[in-house]
Design an enzyme around this catalytic site. Structure first.
Site, PDB file in Angstrom:
ATOM      1  N   HIS A 169       0.823  -1.212   0.000  1.00  0.00           N
ATOM      2  CA  HIS A 169       0.000   0.000   0.000  1.00  0.00           C
ATOM      3  C   HIS A 169       0.861   1.267   0.000  1.00  0.00           C
ATOM      4  O   HIS A 169       2.008   1.258   0.446  1.00  0.00           O
ATOM      5  CB  HIS A 169      -0.908   0.014   1.236  1.00  0.00           C
ATOM      6  CG  HIS A 169      -0.121  -0.019   2.516  1.00  0.00           C
ATOM      7  ND1 HIS A 169       0.465   1.097   3.060  1.00  0.00           N
ATOM      8  CD2 HIS A 169       0.220  -1.050   3.321  1.00  0.00           C
ATOM      9  CE1 HIS A 169       1.123   0.765   4.157  1.00  0.00           C
ATOM     10  NE2 HIS A 169       0.998  -0.540   4.342  1.00  0.00           N
TER      11      HIS A 169
ATOM     12  N   GLU B  82      -2.024  -7.412   7.393  1.00  0.00           N
ATOM     13  CA  GLU B  82      -0.694  -7.239   7.991  1.00  0.00           C
ATOM     14  C   GLU B  82      -0.546  -8.142   9.207  1.00  0.00           C
ATOM     15  O   GLU B  82      -1.555  -8.533   9.822  1.00  0.00           O
ATOM     16  CB  GLU B  82      -0.507  -5.762   8.387  1.00  0.00           C
ATOM     17  CG  GLU B  82       0.844  -5.415   8.997  1.00  0.00           C
ATOM     18  CD  GLU B  82       2.045  -5.768   8.125  1.00  0.00           C
ATOM     19  OE1 GLU B  82       2.208  -6.962   7.768  1.00  0.00           O
ATOM     20  OE2 GLU B  82       2.843  -4.852   7.839  1.00  0.00           O
TER      21      GLU B  82
END
Ligand SMILES: *[C@@H]1O[C@H](CO)[C@@H](O)[C@H](O)[C@H]1NC(C)=O
Ligand SMILES: *[C@@H]1O[C@H](CO)[C@@H](O)[C@H](O)[C@H]1NC(C)=O
Ligand SMILES: *[C@@H]1O[C@H](CO)[C@@H](O)[C@H](O)[C@H]1NC(C)=O
Ligand SMILES: *[C@@H]1O[C@H](CO)[C@@H](O)[C@H](O)[C@H]1NC(C)=O
Length: 349
Positions: free
Chosen positions: A104, A208
Site C-alpha cells: 500500500h 498485515e
C-alpha cells in the site's frame, strides 16, 4: 515500517487465526533468472521497479523460437509465451504463476511513526487510535500515499500500452483500508481485458501481521462493503475483526502459516496465471518467505513480481503448531528517546 511484536516471557492462550486441513497442499519454488529482485546482487533499498521495467531481466528464453512475431515481441510478450509454454509442458501436479505483490501507499500510521520516532510510536502512540488531529486506527493513505498509488497506476498504463505486459487476471487485497484504497487507485482506469476486470477479492489472511498497533485492526465487513461496493468479500469473512487483540501480537510462525494457507486457498480455487495481491510490508515479507523468495523489502507503494512454480503434494500441510499471541508492553507516557534501539519499551520514563 512495522516492527516485530515483542515477545515477553508470559504466554497467554488466545484465539489464533485457525487452520483448515486440506487433503493436499502446495509447495512453492521461485523461478530464478527472470526478475532482478531475486538476484542476491540487487540492493532492495536502492532498487527502483518503475525505472527498470518491473525488474524484468533482458534475456532470451528457451521458448523464444516458437514465440509468434518474435522479432516484434517485447520482453514481456516473450515472457508470457515462456510461461504459457512452461504451463503447457508441465506435469499435472505443476503449475507456473506470476504474482504481483504490491505494498500500500504511505498510510497515516507510517507518517506518524516518522513523526514521533519509532520508540514513542511503538511504546505509546501506536496503541491509540490517533492523537486528536490524525487517526491511524485502520489507517487511510496520506496524500503522499495517494500519489504513490497513482504513479504505480501510470506505470501499469505504460506497461500495458508500451511493454505489452499481461495484466493480472485476478486481484486480491488485504481487508485493511490502506490496501483497499491502494488497489483501487492502482488498477482502476487501466485498459484491462474485458474478461479480466478489476474486481478484487478481500481476503482476511492477506492482512498485515497483527500487532497491538491499532493500524492492524480492521473495520467491519459492512464498512468495507459501504466504502468499496464493487469488491468481493471472501466467504466466511466475519463482520467484526475476530483476530486483533488489544495489547497482543500474532507470532511470526502463525503469520507464515496463514500466509501459506491463503496462498494454497487462492491457488486451489483460482486458475489464473497472473495474480495481483495488494498487501503490507510485513505480510509481503511473510508471503516471500513462504514462496521461498529471498528477503526483499518494499518501500510504501512499491511492488514486486515473483514467478513461482507450484507443485501439488499429497497430504496435509506439515503441521505447524499455532502459538498463543504474545503480550506487548507499552509506556504510560511517550518515551522521549528517538533512537530505535529502544524497541522493548525499556526506555519508558
Ligand atoms: C519444495 O520446494 C522447495 C523449494 O522451495 C524445494 O527445495 C523442495 O525440493 C520442494 N519439495 C518437493 C517435495 O517438491
Ligand atoms: C544497499 O544500499 C544502501 C543505500 O545506498 C546501502 O546503505 C547498503 O549498504 C547497500 N547494501 C548492500 C548490500 O550493498
Ligand atoms: C523511480 O524512477 C522513476 C522513473 O524513472 C522516477 O520518476 C521516480 O522518481 C523514481 N523513484 C524513486 C523513489 O527514486
Ligand atoms: C498528530 O500527529 C501528526 C503526525 O501524524 C502531527 O502532524 C500532528 O501535529 C499531531 N497533532 C498533535 C495535536 O500533536
Amino acid at each position: 515500517m512495522r516492527l516485530q511484536p515483542i515477545i515477553l516471557g508470559l504466554l497467554v492462550a488466545t484465539t489464533p487465526i485457525t487452520a483448515y486441513t486440506p487433503k493436499s497442499h502446495l509447495n512453492y519454488t521461485v523461478i530464478p533468472g527472470i526478475f532482478q529482485q531475486d538476484d542476491p546482487a540487487t540492493n532492495a533499498s536502492t532498487f527502483n521497479f518503475t525505472a527498470s521495467n518491473f525488474g524484468l531481466i533482458d534475456r532470451a528464453y528457451p521458448s523464444d523460437s516458437t514465440c509468434p512475431n518474435r522479432k516484434q515481441s517485447t520482453q514481456w510478450q516473450r515472457l508470457a509465451h515462456y510461461i504459457s509454454t512452461l504451463n503447457s509442458k508441465a506435469k499435472k501436479t505443476d503449475r507456473y504463476v506470476l504474482f504481483f505483490l504490491g505494498r500500500h501507499g504511505e498510510g497515516y500510521h507510517n507518517a506518524a511513526e516518522s513523526y514521533f520516532g519509532t520508540p514513542a510510536w511503538n511504546c505509546y502512540w501506536s496503541e491509540r487510535d490517533g492523537n486528536g488531529t490524525v487517526t491511524w486506527a485502520d489507517a487511510h493513505i496520506t496524500p503522499k500515499g495517494i500519489d504513490q498509488a497513482l504513479s504505480v497506476n501510470a506505470f501499469w498504463k505504460h506497461l500495458i500500452k508500451d511493454e505489452k505486459i499481461t495484466p493480472p487476471q485476478t486481484y486480491y487485497t488485504s481487508p485493511l483500508f490502506r490496501c483497499l484504497s491502494t488497489a483501487k487507485l492502482t488498477f482502476q482506469g487501466l485498459d484491462l481485458p474485458m474478461k479480466y476486470p478489476f474486481v478484487p477479492t478481500v481476503k482476511e489472511h492477506f492482512r498485515e501481521g497483527i500487532s497491538a498497533h491499532t493500524c492492524d485492526r480492521r473495520s467491519t465487513k459492512s464498512a468495507i462493503r459501504t466504502n468499496f461496493p464493487s469488491y468481493r468479500i471472501e466467504r466466511g469473512f466475519a463482520e467484526k475483526d475476530p483476530y486483533w487483540m488489544e495489547l497482543y501480537a500474532e507470532p511470526r510462525e502463525n503469520q507464515d502459516a496463514r500466509s501459506k494457507e491463503v496462498l494454497d486457498d487462492v491457488l486451489g480455487s483460482d486458475t489464473s496465471t497472473y495474480i495481483s495481491v495488494t498487501s503490507h510490508s510485513g505480510e509481503i515479507a511473510s508471503l516471500l518467505r513462504v514462496l521461498g523468495h529471498r528477503v526483499f523489502s518494499l518501500a510504501t507503494g512499491a511492488a514486486i513480481p515473483v514467478l513461482v512454480k507450484t507443485t501439488t503434494l499429497k497430504g496435509d500441510v506439515p503441521a505447524t503448531p499455532t502459538l498463543p499471541y504474545t503480550p506487548q508492553k507499552t509506556c504510560a507516557a511517550p518515551p522521549t528517546i528517538r533512537d530505535s534501539s529502544c524497541n522493548d519499551c525499556s526506555c519508558c520514563t
